[in-house]
Design a protein around this motif. Structure first.
Motif: not given
Length: 257
Positions: A150-156
């Motif tokens: 699904v992947g996504g975001v490594m936030h900050c």
């Protein structure tokens, strides 16, 4: 006016109770065209959904923050699953691990993190990762739970290039916020410079992590413009290019047409 995408904000925070409408208007005036607001526990998920329903340019992510892991019940996971069918919910998050605040035992955090990755795979939603002082375990769990589906975001993002590379290899975007504007932020600047431009995102995490020159004060979505300035300087691109690239990346990540 260039179009900016604040991919991580908390506009429903009580810190905005006195001027939320004005804060959103300031963001729009600063060129912020899209925002993803994050609901991360029993209190903030409903207020996040309400904001997304009120404004057509605000989208929602829903999940369970690692700091609050100890409070999560099976019915909360079911609730998040139901909300994933909402037309404005674009991700599950923020989820992950936090070894800084000693509020939830590590084994509980790990269990809740894994459960939400599995849910994301089930409903086919990207995930937004909160990682504080837990780089090795975050990467290990993402790999073991096949989060690359699904992947996504490594936030900050605050880790090393080695950690970023492992996350990139799993299909994640790397997002930078206010700290990358600090003069002493050597590692974040070095990582941003090396991140492939088609995997770069910008954010505020408002009301937290204000950029220079507002460090120590309340952050707000309008200040994503300062993060764009820093990204432009670090990459040698224009601010307009950064805005266009990160807008396109954000829309692609979250499936926003």
């Amino acid at each position: 006016m260039i179009g900016l995408f604040d991919t991580h904000t908390h506009l429903d925070s009580t810190k905005f109770d006195d001027d939320r409408t004005e804060t959103i208007e300031r963001a729009r005036a600063a060129g912020v065209e899209l925002m993803v607001n994050i609901g991360f526990n029993r209190e903030t998920i409903p207020t996040t959904i309400a904001l997304a329903e009120q404004y057509d340019f605000i989208y929602a992510a829903v999940g369970w923050h690692p700091v609050d892991s100890i409070e999560m019940k099976p019915e909360d996971l079911d609730w998040i699953e139901r909300l994933c069918s909402h037309e404005k919910v674009v991700a599950i998050g923020e989820i992950g691990l936090d070894y800084h605040w000693d509020t939830s035992p590590k084994e509980v955090q790990h269990h809740v993190f894994r459960e939400q990755i599995r849910l994301a795979r089930k409903v086919n939603k990207p995930i937004i990762i909160h990682n504080r002082d837990a780089h090795e375990d975050v990467v290990k769990i993402l790999q073991e739970e096949q989060a690359s589906e699904v992947g996504g975001v490594m936030h900050c993002f605050s880790g090393s290039w080695e950690t970023a590379k492992k996350c990139l290899d799993m299909g994640f975007y790397i997002s930078f916020g206010g700290p990358v504007t600090f003069k002493n932020a050597r590692v974040p600047k070095e990582v941003l410079e090396r991140v492939p431009i088609d995997r770069l995102l910008i954010e505020t995490d408002s009301p937290y992590l204000s950029p220079h020159p507002f460090r120590g004060k309340r952050n707000e979505s309008a200040y994503v413009s300062y993060v764009a300035d820093a990204a432009a300087e670090i990459t040698g691109k224009s601010k307009e290019e950064i805005a266009i690239i990160t807008m396109e990346n954000g829309k692609k990540c979250f499936g926003i047409v």
